[in-house]
Motif scaffolding. Structure first.
Motif, short mmCIF file in Angstrom:
data_model
loop_
_atom_site.label_atom_id
_atom_site.label_comp_id
_atom_site.label_asym_id
_atom_site.label_seq_id
_atom_site.Cartn_x
_atom_site.Cartn_y
_atom_site.Cartn_z
N ARG A 85 -1.07 9.89 10.61
CA ARG A 85 -0.85 10.04 8.77
C ARG A 85 -0.23 10.13 7.76
O ARG A 85 -0.35 10.62 7.44
N PHE A 86 0.06 8.42 8.09
CA PHE A 86 0.31 8.14 6.97
C PHE A 86 0.08 8.03 5.72
O PHE A 86 0.94 8.11 4.75
N VAL A 87 -1.45 7.19 5.49
CA VAL A 87 -1.96 7.36 3.97
C VAL A 87 -2.12 9.22 4.27
O VAL A 87 -2.29 8.99 2.17
N GLU A 88 -2.32 10.20 4.68
CA GLU A 88 -2.96 11.62 3.79
C GLU A 88 -1.16 11.67 3.50
O GLU A 88 -1.43 12.87 2.99
N THR A 89 -0.09 10.94 4.45
CA THR A 89 0.86 11.85 3.88
C THR A 89 2.15 11.01 2.84
O THR A 89 3.33 11.53 2.93
N ILE A 90 1.57 10.06 2.35
CA ILE A 90 2.49 8.93 1.34
C ILE A 90 3.01 9.70 0.57
O ILE A 90 2.22 10.43 -0.17
N SER A 91 3.83 9.16 0.18
CA SER A 91 5.02 9.41 -0.92
C SER A 91 4.49 9.20 -1.78
O SER A 91 4.35 7.82 -2.32
N ALA A 92 5.02 9.39 -3.48
CA ALA A 92 5.68 8.71 -3.91
C ALA A 92 6.15 7.31 -3.74
O ALA A 92 5.56 5.74 -4.84
N GLU A 93 7.17 7.05 -3.57
CA GLU A 93 7.97 5.68 -3.17
C GLU A 93 7.29 4.97 -2.30
O GLU A 93 7.23 3.57 -2.36
N GLU A 94 6.81 5.48 -1.70
CA GLU A 94 6.19 4.74 -0.29
C GLU A 94 4.90 4.66 -1.02
O GLU A 94 4.28 2.99 -0.60
N THR A 95 3.99 4.40 -2.09
CA THR A 95 2.61 4.00 -2.99
C THR A 95 2.90 3.03 -3.63
O THR A 95 2.68 2.48 -3.64
N SER A 96 4.62 3.25 -3.85
CA SER A 96 4.64 2.23 -4.68
C SER A 96 5.41 1.27 -4.08
O SER A 96 4.91 -0.35 -4.79
N ILE A 97 5.83 1.05 -3.31
CA ILE A 97 6.14 -0.15 -2.28
C ILE A 97 4.54 -0.72 -1.78
O ILE A 97 3.98 -1.45 -1.76
N MET A 98 3.62 0.32 -1.25
CA MET A 98 2.00 -0.38 -1.02
C MET A 98 1.67 -1.26 -2.24
O MET A 98 1.01 -1.99 -1.59
N ARG A 99 2.18 -0.32 -2.80
CA ARG A 99 1.08 -1.50 -3.84
C ARG A 99 1.96 -2.46 -4.14
O ARG A 99 0.98 -3.93 -4.83
N THR A 100 3.35 -2.86 -4.20
CA THR A 100 3.56 -3.76 -4.60
C THR A 100 3.54 -4.71 -2.69
O THR A 100 2.91 -6.15 -2.69
N HIS A 101 2.97 -4.39 -2.07
CA HIS A 101 2.76 -5.18 -0.69
C HIS A 101 1.63 -5.45 -0.59
O HIS A 101 1.20 -6.59 -0.70
N ALA A 102 0.36 -4.69 -1.29
CA ALA A 102 -1.09 -4.83 -1.88
C ALA A 102 -0.91 -6.41 -3.09
O ALA A 102 -1.71 -7.32 -2.87
N GLY A 103 -0.52 -6.03 -3.57
CA GLY A 103 -0.32 -7.36 -4.77
C GLY A 103 0.88 -9.01 -4.29
O GLY A 103 0.14 -9.89 -4.49
N HIS A 104 1.30 -8.93 -3.16
CA HIS A 104 2.07 -9.98 -2.21
C HIS A 104 0.69 -10.47 -1.28
O HIS A 104 0.64 -11.83 -1.20
#
Length: 99
Positions: free
Chosen positions: A14-33
């Motif tokens: 349930r990563f998407v349901e429980t994602i933290s602010a720090e993890e959201t930032s990493i995933m935004r960078t991932h999306a840009g990549h």
């Protein structure tokens, strides 16, 4: 050019349901990549799976396993240590618009 698929496995169910602010930032960078890989003509498709386990998938082209592994290991979701990567060779056999 060969086709490859890599999976990124999240650190918990349930990563998407429980994602933290720090993890959201990493995933935004991932999306840009991933967007950059698409623009460069490397990425064929990418996206998350949904359900209890939110594995991400990316299908892309690379000339060999070493180059494919380099693409996978350059993903910010992997370099940050957030996601665990898994690489496999594959063949895109059916793709809409491709003969």
């Amino acid at each position: 050019m060969s086709e490859w698929i890599y999976f990124i496995h999240p650190p918990r169910e349930r990563f998407v349901e429980t994602i933290s602010a720090e993890e959201t930032s990493i995933m935004r960078t991932h999306a840009g990549h991933l967007s950059d890989l698409l623009e460069a003509g490397v990425l064929i498709l990418a996206g998350p799976t949904f359900g209890d386990v939110n594995t991400g998938v990316a299908v892309f082209e690379a000339p060999d396993e070493e180059a494919a592994r380099a693409v996978m290991m350059s993903d910010p979701a992997v370099t940050s240590g957030l996601m665990t990567p898994e690489l496999r060779a594959m063949r895109v056999s059916y793709l809409r618009g491709r003969t």
